[in-house]
Design a protein around this motif. Structure first.
Motif, short mmCIF file in Angstrom:
data_model
loop_
_atom_site.label_atom_id
_atom_site.label_comp_id
_atom_site.label_asym_id
_atom_site.label_seq_id
_atom_site.Cartn_x
_atom_site.Cartn_y
_atom_site.Cartn_z
N PHE A 1 -10.00 1.26 2.18
CA PHE A 1 -10.00 -0.10 2.38
C PHE A 1 -10.75 -1.07 1.56
O PHE A 1 -11.67 -0.47 0.78
CB PHE A 1 -10.57 -0.50 3.88
N MET A 2 -10.48 -2.30 1.67
CA MET A 2 -11.43 -3.37 0.89
C MET A 2 -12.78 -3.14 1.16
O MET A 2 -13.02 -3.11 2.44
CB MET A 2 -10.81 -4.51 1.14
N LYS B 1 -14.61 0.87 -4.08
CA LYS B 1 -14.09 1.84 -5.04
C LYS B 1 -14.25 1.37 -6.56
O LYS B 1 -14.43 2.31 -7.34
CB LYS B 1 -12.50 1.39 -4.70
N ASP C 1 -6.19 -3.17 -9.62
CA ASP C 1 -6.29 -4.63 -9.27
C ASP C 1 -6.51 -5.49 -10.59
O ASP C 1 -6.00 -6.20 -11.07
CB ASP C 1 -7.36 -4.85 -8.48
N ILE D 1 -5.10 -12.14 -8.15
CA ILE D 1 -3.93 -11.42 -7.26
C ILE D 1 -3.83 -12.41 -5.92
O ILE D 1 -2.68 -12.63 -5.56
CB ILE D 1 -4.85 -10.21 -6.69
N PHE E 1 0.08 -13.16 -4.71
CA PHE E 1 0.40 -13.17 -3.33
C PHE E 1 0.87 -14.64 -2.90
O PHE E 1 2.25 -14.95 -2.21
CB PHE E 1 -0.83 -12.87 -2.28
N PHE F 1 3.78 -8.49 -5.24
CA PHE F 1 2.56 -7.82 -5.63
C PHE F 1 2.68 -6.31 -5.68
O PHE F 1 2.55 -5.55 -6.58
CB PHE F 1 1.33 -7.96 -5.10
N ARG F 2 3.11 -5.68 -4.51
CA ARG F 2 3.40 -4.29 -4.48
C ARG F 2 4.29 -3.65 -5.69
O ARG F 2 4.07 -2.41 -6.08
CB ARG F 2 3.90 -4.19 -2.94
N GLU G 1 2.04 -3.59 -8.69
CA GLU G 1 1.04 -2.50 -8.33
C GLU G 1 1.90 -1.11 -8.60
O GLU G 1 1.05 -0.05 -9.24
CB GLU G 1 0.60 -2.61 -6.84
N CYS H 1 -8.22 2.28 -7.20
CA CYS H 1 -6.90 2.01 -6.62
C CYS H 1 -7.04 0.54 -6.07
O CYS H 1 -8.38 0.59 -5.54
CB CYS H 1 -6.41 2.96 -5.59
N GLY H 2 -6.18 -0.15 -5.69
CA GLY H 2 -6.16 -1.29 -4.54
C GLY H 2 -6.33 -0.80 -3.08
O GLY H 2 -5.94 0.54 -2.87
N GLY H 3 -6.56 -1.40 -2.23
CA GLY H 3 -6.66 -1.26 -0.98
C GLY H 3 -5.46 -0.53 -0.25
O GLY H 3 -5.36 0.21 0.69
N ARG I 1 -9.35 -11.94 -1.74
CA ARG I 1 -8.47 -11.20 -1.14
C ARG I 1 -7.54 -11.66 0.20
O ARG I 1 -8.02 -11.95 1.17
CB ARG I 1 -9.44 -9.99 -0.21
N PRO I 2 -6.26 -11.96 -0.45
CA PRO I 2 -5.61 -12.62 0.30
C PRO I 2 -5.13 -12.00 1.64
O PRO I 2 -4.88 -12.92 2.67
CB PRO I 2 -4.27 -12.65 -0.68
N LEU I 3 -5.18 -10.62 1.85
CA LEU I 3 -4.74 -10.31 2.96
C LEU I 3 -6.00 -10.57 4.27
O LEU I 3 -5.43 -10.48 5.55
CB LEU I 3 -4.86 -8.73 3.03
N ARG J 1 -3.99 1.44 9.16
CA ARG J 1 -3.93 2.46 7.70
C ARG J 1 -4.76 3.63 7.73
O ARG J 1 -4.44 4.40 6.79
CB ARG J 1 -4.55 1.40 6.82
#
Ligand code: S3P
Length: 178
Positions: free
Chosen positions: A8-9, A13, A32, A43, A47, A55-56, A59, A76-78, A117-119, A136
């Motif tokens: 996760f974010m 990482k 990223d 990023i 988005f 984005f995916r 990625e 990796c990204g989250g 972190r847009p999410l 997740r």
């Protein structure tokens, strides 16, 4: 052989990945960062302008390219391992290490990052983090060759723990680039 760090974010990482690459003499690659480099856009802007699906796609393309190379620590990204094809590609060349942290630590470490972190750039950030983690967690576990807790200890201590564990498991068949 690569080592891919995911989770996760806010689990560390990037910082743990840099420390680990340094310890092992491997290249460090941040997916990223590569996305930002290749698109020329942050990023959050990808988005906003093109949506998460685009984005995916980017990625995925970059994951495929990086997974085909060797002797790297990959941050990796989250969301990278939520895609099964990304996992298959990474697994062919990499040990997959799930970095995890308790939810309070994640909430704290990401508290100033809403802009990047847009999410989690939403009204109730804490609730969204808990939701996403719930959604997740099993997927992360499924993808993991190894799970490493990062709530305590600094990045270098965690990198050392990963190095020692891989050695113990006999999974240290990566080659130093030095
Ligand atoms: C995402 C995490 C981000 C970045 C994007 C999506 C996710 O990476 O790839 O904002 O789906 O969890 P970090 O975990 O490096 O912040």
């Amino acid at each position: 052989m690569n080592i891919a760090l995911f989770g996760f974010m806010g689990v560390g990482k990037t910082v743990v990945g840099q420390a680990l690459a340094h310890r092992l003499g491997l290249n460090f690659v941040d997916l990223d960062e590569l996305i930002v480099e290749r698109t020329g856009k942050p990023i959050s802007e990808i988005f906003k302008e093109k949506g998460e699906a685009e984005f995916r796609r980017i990625e995925k393309r970059i994951t495929e390219e990086i997974a085909a190379k060797d002797n790297q620590v990959i941050a990796c990204g989250g969301g990278t391992v939520l895609d099964d094809e990304n996992v298959v590609r990474l697994r062919k060349s990499s040990k997959l290490i799930f970095l995890t942290a308790d939810v309070e630590t994640i909430i704290d470490r990401t508290k100033d990052d809403e802009g990047v972190r847009p999410l989690i750039n939403v009204e109730d950030r804490v609730k969204e983090i808990r939701n996403l983690l719930d959604q997740r967690y099993n997927k992360y576990l499924e993808a993991a060759d190894l799970v490493v807790e990062t709530s305590y200890g600094n990045p270098d201590e965690i990198a050392m723990e990963i190095e020692e564990t891989l050695e113990k498991l006999g999974n240290n068949d990566y080659k130093s680039i030095n």
